[in-house]
Scaffold this motif. Structure first.
Motif, mmCIF file in Angstrom:
data_model
loop_
_atom_site.group_PDB
_atom_site.id
_atom_site.type_symbol
_atom_site.label_atom_id
_atom_site.label_comp_id
_atom_site.label_asym_id
_atom_site.label_seq_id
_atom_site.Cartn_x
_atom_site.Cartn_y
_atom_site.Cartn_z
ATOM 1 N N GLY A 74 9.103 -6.274 2.550
ATOM 2 C CA GLY A 74 9.467 -4.889 2.284
ATOM 3 C C GLY A 74 9.180 -4.486 0.851
ATOM 4 O O GLY A 74 8.807 -3.336 0.583
ATOM 5 N N ASP A 75 9.350 -5.423 -0.080
ATOM 6 C CA ASP A 75 9.049 -5.149 -1.484
ATOM 7 C C ASP A 75 7.550 -4.918 -1.671
ATOM 8 O O ASP A 75 7.126 -4.011 -2.396
ATOM 9 C CB ASP A 75 9.496 -6.318 -2.362
ATOM 10 C CG ASP A 75 10.987 -6.593 -2.256
ATOM 11 O OD1 ASP A 75 11.761 -5.622 -2.217
ATOM 12 O OD2 ASP A 75 11.369 -7.782 -2.195
ATOM 13 N N GLU A 76 6.759 -5.753 -1.016
ATOM 14 C CA GLU A 76 5.313 -5.617 -1.117
ATOM 15 C C GLU A 76 4.857 -4.296 -0.506
ATOM 16 O O GLU A 76 4.004 -3.602 -1.064
ATOM 17 C CB GLU A 76 4.629 -6.801 -0.438
ATOM 18 C CG GLU A 76 4.939 -8.134 -1.108
ATOM 19 C CD GLU A 76 4.150 -9.287 -0.527
ATOM 20 O OE1 GLU A 76 3.240 -9.035 0.288
ATOM 21 O OE2 GLU A 76 4.424 -10.445 -0.907
ATOM 22 N N THR A 77 5.433 -3.941 0.630
ATOM 23 C CA THR A 77 5.094 -2.671 1.277
ATOM 24 C C THR A 77 5.432 -1.493 0.370
ATOM 25 O O THR A 77 4.656 -0.538 0.245
ATOM 26 C CB THR A 77 5.840 -2.539 2.617
ATOM 27 O OG1 THR A 77 5.457 -3.605 3.476
ATOM 28 C CG2 THR A 77 5.535 -1.206 3.280
ATOM 29 N N TYR A 78 6.598 -1.558 -0.262
ATOM 30 C CA TYR A 78 7.025 -0.489 -1.163
ATOM 31 C C TYR A 78 6.041 -0.316 -2.316
ATOM 32 O O TYR A 78 5.625 0.811 -2.630
ATOM 33 C CB TYR A 78 8.423 -0.809 -1.704
ATOM 34 C CG TYR A 78 8.871 0.087 -2.828
ATOM 35 C CD1 TYR A 78 9.344 1.370 -2.588
ATOM 36 C CD2 TYR A 78 8.806 -0.357 -4.147
ATOM 37 C CE1 TYR A 78 9.748 2.196 -3.629
ATOM 38 C CE2 TYR A 78 9.204 0.452 -5.195
ATOM 39 C CZ TYR A 78 9.673 1.736 -4.935
ATOM 40 O OH TYR A 78 10.062 2.545 -5.972
ATOM 41 N N LEU A 79 5.645 -1.418 -2.946
ATOM 42 C CA LEU A 79 4.745 -1.324 -4.088
ATOM 43 C C LEU A 79 3.358 -0.833 -3.678
ATOM 44 O O LEU A 79 2.717 -0.069 -4.409
ATOM 45 C CB LEU A 79 4.652 -2.676 -4.795
ATOM 46 C CG LEU A 79 5.907 -3.089 -5.567
ATOM 47 C CD1 LEU A 79 5.840 -4.537 -5.990
ATOM 48 C CD2 LEU A 79 6.107 -2.189 -6.792
ATOM 49 N N ARG A 80 2.908 -1.232 -2.516
ATOM 50 C CA ARG A 80 1.607 -0.739 -2.035
ATOM 51 C C ARG A 80 1.693 0.760 -1.723
ATOM 52 O O ARG A 80 0.767 1.526 -2.021
ATOM 53 C CB ARG A 80 1.158 -1.509 -0.804
ATOM 54 C CG ARG A 80 0.802 -2.965 -1.074
ATOM 55 C CD ARG A 80 0.078 -3.575 0.111
ATOM 56 N NE ARG A 80 -0.046 -5.019 -0.007
ATOM 57 C CZ ARG A 80 -0.937 -5.656 -0.755
ATOM 58 N NH1 ARG A 80 -1.789 -4.954 -1.495
ATOM 59 N NH2 ARG A 80 -0.982 -6.962 -0.796
ATOM 60 N N ARG A 81 2.806 1.170 -1.156
ATOM 61 C CA ARG A 81 2.987 2.586 -0.825
ATOM 62 C C ARG A 81 3.012 3.446 -2.083
ATOM 63 O O ARG A 81 2.502 4.574 -2.101
ATOM 64 C CB ARG A 81 4.270 2.772 -0.022
ATOM 65 C CG ARG A 81 4.434 4.200 0.530
ATOM 66 C CD ARG A 81 5.643 4.317 1.431
ATOM 67 N NE ARG A 81 6.877 4.070 0.726
ATOM 68 C CZ ARG A 81 7.707 3.052 0.974
ATOM 69 N NH1 ARG A 81 7.421 2.186 1.929
ATOM 70 N NH2 ARG A 81 8.819 2.905 0.286
#
Length: 272
Positions: free
Chosen positions: A53-60
């Motif tokens: 979820g952290d990785e998804t947030y930063l990519r978003r």
């Protein structure tokens, strides 16, 4: 990991964080990419506890930009490096980053996640190393440098650096660094390490560190106050900072997102 451009002129940026700094990191990245880089940015995030979820947030947060984010998970089960709430294991990743980053990277800019960029990083990126392993700033005056040399067992004079902003010569570090040397040094001096990562970099590589202008590349409220408090200096105000400074560093307890913040440089964080 995303495939890198083989012959590009992308700028490489490194962060080492734990989960508590994900949102702050997003702000820092957003501050960087306001300024175009010739072939975009490759951002490497070294960590040991980020979740999907952290990785998804930063990519978003970097969608529709010329940014490629690469997450580099580090799994070190046992370590002799001292840790605390203020100095987690992740602070050491920047020291031996050359061991874990792709071999085709020749250099990288390291930034703490509590920095923001207010002018382009291009001039820093293009600087020559002249044989040095790191280019960094010092926040310490000569008297304290002498005290630090004694404390850290350093024989010759060398600057004590702030590790929050560094241009790292990965090519030379791969040739010269020794993980066992670092472990032996920490074992011998761990009782006197106060700012552990900075102590280690200064002690082991201080003779291979080129100094950057603190007022330009690693400016804090404290350093601005010290500079302006010197009767021999022409005072530098917010307008000067806006025009000349590249990186502002909210280190220590002086964070503009905290209620007890006291300073003048929070204006740049608020503008984000």
């Amino acid at each position: 990991m995303q495939e890198l451009k083989k012959k590009g002129k992308q700028m490489n940026i490194l962060f080492t964080i734990d989960r508590g700094y994900v949102k702050r990191l997003a702000k820092c990245i957003q501050s960087i990419i306001r300024f175009p880089s010739e072939d975009g940015y490759d951002i490497y995030i070294m960590h040991s506890d980020l979740e999907s979820g952290d990785e998804t947030y930063l990519r978003r947060e970097t969608e529709n930009t010329d940014v490629r984010i690469h997450f580099v998970g580090i799994n070190i089960e046992e370590t002799d490096f001292p840790e605390s709430d203020r100095y987690p294991l992740q602070i050491y990743y920047r020291i031996f980053a050359s061991f874990f980053l792709p071999q085709n990277l020749e250099k990288i800019i390291y930034l703490d996640a509590d920095t923001i960029v207010i002018n382009p990083l291009n001039e820093l990126w293009k600087m020559e190393f002249n044989g040095n392993y790191f280019l960094a700033c010092t926040h310490i005056r000569k008297v304290l440098n002498k005290i630090n040399r004694i404390r850290l067992g350093i024989k010759e004079e060398r600057p004590y650096i702030n590790s929050g902003v560094m241009l790292m010569n990965l090519t030379e570090l791969r040739k010269r660094q020794s993980y066992s040397e670092m472990k032996e040094y920490v074992k011998k001096y761990r009782k006197v390490l106060t700012l552990p990562d900075q102590d280690i970099i200064t002690a082991l590589y201080g003779d291979k560190i080129g100094l950057l202008d603190t007022m330009v590349y690693n400016l804090s409220d404290r350093m601005l106050a010290i500079y302006n408090g010197d009767m021999g200096h022409k005072k530098r105000d917010i307008d000067w900072v806006r025009e000349h400074t590249v990186v502002i560093h909210y280190y220590g307890k002086q964070k503009p997102w905290n209620k007890n913040y006291r300073g003048v440089l929070d204006v740049f964080y608020k503008e984000l």
